[in-house]
Every structure is written in structure tokens, then in C-alpha cells.
Write a protein that holds these residues in place. Structure first.
Motif, PDB file in Angstrom:
ATOM      1  N   THR A  33       3.945  10.075  -2.031  1.00  0.00           N
ATOM      2  CA  THR A  33       1.891   9.934  -1.855  1.00  0.00           C
ATOM      3  C   THR A  33       0.682  11.394  -2.035  1.00  0.00           C
ATOM      4  OG1 THR A  33       3.532   9.079   0.129  1.00  0.00           O
ATOM      5  CG2 THR A  33       1.786   9.901   0.840  1.00  0.00           C
ATOM      6  N   SER A  35      -2.625  12.281  -0.731  1.00  0.00           N
ATOM      7  CA  SER A  35      -4.002  11.835   0.156  1.00  0.00           C
ATOM      8  C   SER A  35      -5.214  12.689  -0.449  1.00  0.00           C
ATOM      9  CB  SER A  35      -3.878  12.649   1.925  1.00  0.00           C
ATOM     10  OG  SER A  35      -3.737  14.274   1.165  1.00  0.00           O
ATOM     11  N   GLU A  64       1.053   1.240  -1.422  1.00  0.00           N
ATOM     12  CA  GLU A  64       0.551   1.242   0.326  1.00  0.00           C
ATOM     13  C   GLU A  64      -0.395   2.441   0.475  1.00  0.00           C
ATOM     14  OE1 GLU A  64       5.326   0.344   2.549  1.00  0.00           O
ATOM     15  OE2 GLU A  64       4.235   2.653   2.983  1.00  0.00           O
ATOM     16  N   ASP A  66      -2.801   3.890   3.643  1.00  0.00           N
ATOM     17  CA  ASP A  66      -3.099   4.313   4.804  1.00  0.00           C
ATOM     18  C   ASP A  66      -4.999   4.274   5.360  1.00  0.00           C
ATOM     19  OD1 ASP A  66      -0.245   4.649   5.890  1.00  0.00           O
ATOM     20  OD2 ASP A  66      -0.581   7.188   5.199  1.00  0.00           O
ATOM     21  N   SER A  68      -7.883   3.735   7.321  1.00  0.00           N
ATOM     22  CA  SER A  68      -8.942   4.523   9.299  1.00  0.00           C
ATOM     23  C   SER A  68      -9.696   3.332   9.327  1.00  0.00           C
ATOM     24  CB  SER A  68      -9.147   5.120   9.203  1.00  0.00           C
ATOM     25  OG  SER A  68      -9.719   6.174   8.632  1.00  0.00           O
ATOM     26  N   ASP A  73      -5.641   3.182  12.868  1.00  0.00           N
ATOM     27  CA  ASP A  73      -4.792   3.703  12.005  1.00  0.00           C
ATOM     28  C   ASP A  73      -4.309   2.130  11.047  1.00  0.00           C
ATOM     29  OD1 ASP A  73      -6.223   6.096  11.106  1.00  0.00           O
ATOM     30  OD2 ASP A  73      -4.805   7.087  12.134  1.00  0.00           O
ATOM     31  N   THR A  75      -1.109   0.961   8.241  1.00  0.00           N
ATOM     32  CA  THR A  75      -0.094   0.796   7.339  1.00  0.00           C
ATOM     33  C   THR A  75      -0.211  -0.350   6.076  1.00  0.00           C
ATOM     34  OG1 THR A  75       0.740   3.125   7.143  1.00  0.00           O
ATOM     35  CG2 THR A  75       1.266   2.172   5.656  1.00  0.00           C
ATOM     36  N   ASN A 158      -7.135   6.873   3.534  1.00  0.00           N
ATOM     37  CA  ASN A 158      -6.229   8.335   4.004  1.00  0.00           C
ATOM     38  C   ASN A 158      -5.673   9.076   3.152  1.00  0.00           C
ATOM     39  OD1 ASN A 158      -8.508   8.046   5.630  1.00  0.00           O
ATOM     40  ND2 ASN A 158      -6.639   7.148   7.251  1.00  0.00           N
TER      41      ASN A 158
END
Length: 209
Positions: A33, A35, A64, A66, A68, A73, A75, A158
Motif C-alpha cells: 500500500t 499513499s 483498491e 482509498d 475522499s 472516505d 475504499t 489518498n
């Protein structure tokens, strides 16, 4: 850019000589993951370090995002929105280790649309036979998503989660035409059966060339 499969060549080997090689295919699951920062993954096991060639492939099974939107928020699974050619890559490269087996740039969507996700994915085998996967040069922008209860909205991305598999198969020398990890009379028979003009494109249509 995808690494192209190396062209195979058949050396003139001693008649009926036999070369034995060990090691079978391995499959590793990865799950990273980001950001926006570079992320790195290392396999839990190794492949043999002395194979003449390595066939590698990665397949991304889950992406996936994430996101906003205003104060909300979410997923969102966006795997199905990514072009299939960006979800996998494969190559065959010559040893010895260490070596880069796959390098691919991901950019979605294509210009002139604003960037949603951009990254460089590199798969490597280090000197000890461990698989290494890096996701670098990450850019996360905005995307259009179907948000639960809110309809289609443009939202900020995000972070991105990427999961999949990396498969590596140690191979014998290029003269192992039938892929049984042995160079012997059977490979000579494959060579003789392929004698003559080679179908295009060559390679990969004629591995005996």
C-alpha cells in the motif's frame, strides 16, 4: 516499459551431451500500500541462484483506492477499471543473479486526461535468490468513482493498495528446447523437427531458432 523476452540461440553443443539443472517454479503473493511514497516488498523464500535463465511474471489481482469526497472516505475496488495490459507483465531473462526481470510503467488514464495513478513497478531477483518488488515514482491524483449513496463523483485518491502474485521459474540454457531442465538428445530432436523457415514473428514463434 516492459522488458522484452530475450532472443534464444542454440549453441553448438557436444553430440548427446547432458546437462542437469535443479529447481522448480515458485509463486509469491505480494500486498503493498502506498499513499505516494515508494514501497518495497521482499519474497519470503528464494529461487536457485545458478539457473542460466529465469522466466518471470507478475499478475495484479486487486487494486483498491482509498478516496475522499468532501467529509466522506471510501475504499473502492478499481481493479476492473484498469486496462488488462497494465495488470500483468512477463519476461525471460538470462542469469546470473542479481537481475531485473520485469520493469513496467503504469499510467492511468492515458493523457490528456488528468492522472489518477502513475507508478513504476520493478521486479528483481537479488544475489541470494530472493524476489524484490518495488513501486516507485508514485503519483496519486483524482478519479471518478461510483460512491455508495452519492452516485458518480470526482474524488481525491489518498492511497492505493496493490496485491497479486509474482511467479519465477528457473530455466535451463537456451538449448533446453523442451523445457525439461535437461539438455540431451530430445532437444536435438526438437531442433531437427523445427528445421526450415521460421514462422513470423521469430522469436517467439520458433524457439529452436
Amino acid at each position: 516499459m516492459r522488458t522484452l523476452t530475450a532472443r534464444l540461440s542454440i549453441p553448438m553443443f557436444a553430440a548427446l551431451s547432458t546437462v542437469m539443472l535443479g529447481g522448480g517454479p515458485v509463486s509469491w503473493d505480494f500486498d503493498v500500500t502506498t499513499s505516494g511514497q515508494d514501497v518495497f516488498w521482499t519474497s519470503p523464500t528464494t529461487v536457485p541462484t545458478d539457473a542460466p535463465r529465469y522466466q518471470s511474471a507478475y499478475t495484479i489481482t486487486v487494486i483498491e483506492a482509498d478516496v475522499s469526497w468532501l467529509i466522506f472516505d471510501f475504499t473502492i475496488d478499481v481493479t476492473g477499471d484498469i486496462p488488462p495490459e497494465l495488470l500483468s507483465a512477463e519476461s525471460t531473462v538470462d542469469g546470473p543473479l542479481p537481475l531485473t526481470v520485469i520493469e513496467q510503467s503504469i499510467l492511468y488514464p492515458e493523457p490528456p486526461e488528468p492522472v489518477s495513478v502513475q507508478a513504476t513497478i520493478v521486479a528483481e531477483l537479488d544475489g541470494g535468490g530472493f524476489g524484490q518488488l518495488s513501486v516507485t515514482d508514485v503519483v496519486l491524483g483524482t478519479g471518478t468513482f461510483e460512491l455508495p449513496g452519492l452516485g458518480t463523483q470526482t474524488a481525491n485518491i489518498n492511497s492505493i493498495r496493490v496485491a497479486g502474485t509474482l511467479d519465477v521459474t528457473p530455466l535451463g540454457p537456451a538449448s533446453d528446447l523442451n523445457g525439461d531442465m535437461v539438455v540431451d538428445v530430445q532437444d536435438l530432436l526438437v531442433l531437427l523437427s523445427a528445421w526450415g523457415p521460421c514462422p513470423r514473428p521469430c522469436p517467439p514463434s520458433c524457439a529452436a531458432d
